[in-house]
Design an enzyme around this catalytic site. Sequence first.
Site, PDB file in Angstrom:
ATOM      1  N   SER A  83      45.208  72.518  -1.830  1.00 58.85           N
ATOM      2  CA  SER A  83      46.045  72.142  -0.689  1.00 58.85           C
ATOM      3  C   SER A  83      47.519  72.143  -1.063  1.00 58.85           C
ATOM      4  O   SER A  83      48.368  72.585  -0.287  1.00 58.85           O
ATOM      5  CB  SER A  83      45.632  70.768  -0.146  1.00 58.85           C
ATOM      6  OG  SER A  83      45.991  69.719  -1.025  1.00 58.85           O
ATOM      7  N   LYS A  84      47.847  71.678  -2.264  1.00 55.64           N
ATOM      8  CA  LYS A  84      49.242  71.614  -2.668  1.00 55.64           C
ATOM      9  C   LYS A  84      49.786  72.995  -3.041  1.00 55.64           C
ATOM     10  O   LYS A  84      50.976  73.273  -2.867  1.00 55.64           O
ATOM     11  CB  LYS A  84      49.417  70.625  -3.816  1.00 55.64           C
ATOM     12  CG  LYS A  84      49.173  69.182  -3.401  1.00 55.64           C
ATOM     13  CD  LYS A  84      50.084  68.742  -2.256  1.00 55.64           C
ATOM     14  CE  LYS A  84      49.883  67.300  -1.877  1.00 55.64           C
ATOM     15  NZ  LYS A  84      50.800  66.853  -0.800  1.00 55.64           N
ATOM     16  N   GLY A 107      40.219  70.473  -4.416  1.00 51.41           N
ATOM     17  CA  GLY A 107      40.723  70.479  -3.045  1.00 51.41           C
ATOM     18  C   GLY A 107      42.191  70.112  -2.983  1.00 51.41           C
ATOM     19  O   GLY A 107      42.988  70.757  -2.281  1.00 51.41           O
ATOM     20  N   TYR A 108      42.574  69.090  -3.731  1.00 52.45           N
ATOM     21  CA  TYR A 108      43.969  68.652  -3.751  1.00 52.45           C
ATOM     22  C   TYR A 108      44.872  69.740  -4.317  1.00 52.45           C
ATOM     23  O   TYR A 108      45.918  70.066  -3.747  1.00 52.45           O
ATOM     24  CB  TYR A 108      44.088  67.375  -4.586  1.00 52.45           C
ATOM     25  CG  TYR A 108      45.476  66.780  -4.605  1.00 52.45           C
ATOM     26  CD1 TYR A 108      45.917  65.956  -3.574  1.00 52.45           C
ATOM     27  CD2 TYR A 108      46.353  67.045  -5.656  1.00 52.45           C
ATOM     28  CE1 TYR A 108      47.189  65.411  -3.579  1.00 52.45           C
ATOM     29  CE2 TYR A 108      47.629  66.502  -5.679  1.00 52.45           C
ATOM     30  CZ  TYR A 108      48.040  65.685  -4.642  1.00 52.45           C
ATOM     31  OH  TYR A 108      49.308  65.145  -4.650  1.00 52.45           O
ATOM     32  N   ALA A 109      44.464  70.324  -5.445  1.00 60.08           N
ATOM     33  CA  ALA A 109      45.271  71.383  -6.055  1.00 60.08           C
ATOM     34  C   ALA A 109      45.416  72.573  -5.107  1.00 60.08           C
ATOM     35  O   ALA A 109      46.504  73.150  -4.974  1.00 60.08           O
ATOM     36  CB  ALA A 109      44.646  71.824  -7.377  1.00 60.08           C
TER      37      ALA A 109
END
Length: 253
Positions: free
Chosen positions: A161-162, A157-159
């Site tokens: 989003s970034k 999710g973080y990857a």
Amino acid sequence: MILEKFKLDSKVALVTGSNQGIGQSYALALAEAGADIIGVSYVDDFEETKKLIAGTGRKFKSYVSDFSNRASLYDFIKNVNSDFPKIDILVNNAGTILRSPISEHPDEYWDKVIEINLSAQFILTREIGKKMLQHGYGKIVFIASLLSFQGGILVPGYASSKGGIKQLTMAFANEWASKGITVNAIAPGYIATDNTKALREDPVRNKAILDRIPQGRWGTPEDLMGTVVFLCSDASNYLNGSVVTVDGGWMGR
């Protein structure tokens, strides 16, 4: 004089997630350069930030908003636009990270991270940017990541989003660059903050990370202060749609 272009006297800067860590350093850097600061976080713990900003002689006002909740986000936008008719600078620092093996990564993790790190950033930038368009001036800085370029481990999710933030930076720049607004992003490398505590405490991951960083150390929030001042100042007026990596050389390895 070139140093005059880095001054932010009379500017008003909104820095999200500025109660601690990297966001606090961004806020302090902009205040030291002359800007008054608006801070927002999901918890009301701005005492340290308030003292730091006061020490620069600049004004500081804080708000509380949960960016994972659309109603809370829109309430904040309404209030801050009412209180501040002109916001010159927006630094989209607020974010979160949730770790889990991808095969077990729950919907709740994915939804929360995407909402805070990407959807809220889009909504806030769109709404604050509307007033910047009216004034014909604005400096917008997104916070990307090394995972805007890489996939990462345990953080889909973080990857994602970034990666989205990198694209969003270019999308806003494409439409607003001709209207007096610059939109860029900072991609911090491995910075020693609460978000990276788990990595630093894992001896295997910590060694692997340090072995790849040419400078041989974790970064600190202070390492990012010069870059944010540059991107928020008139020294960067011809820089648009760019992602500036501040990573100790990681991406060059």
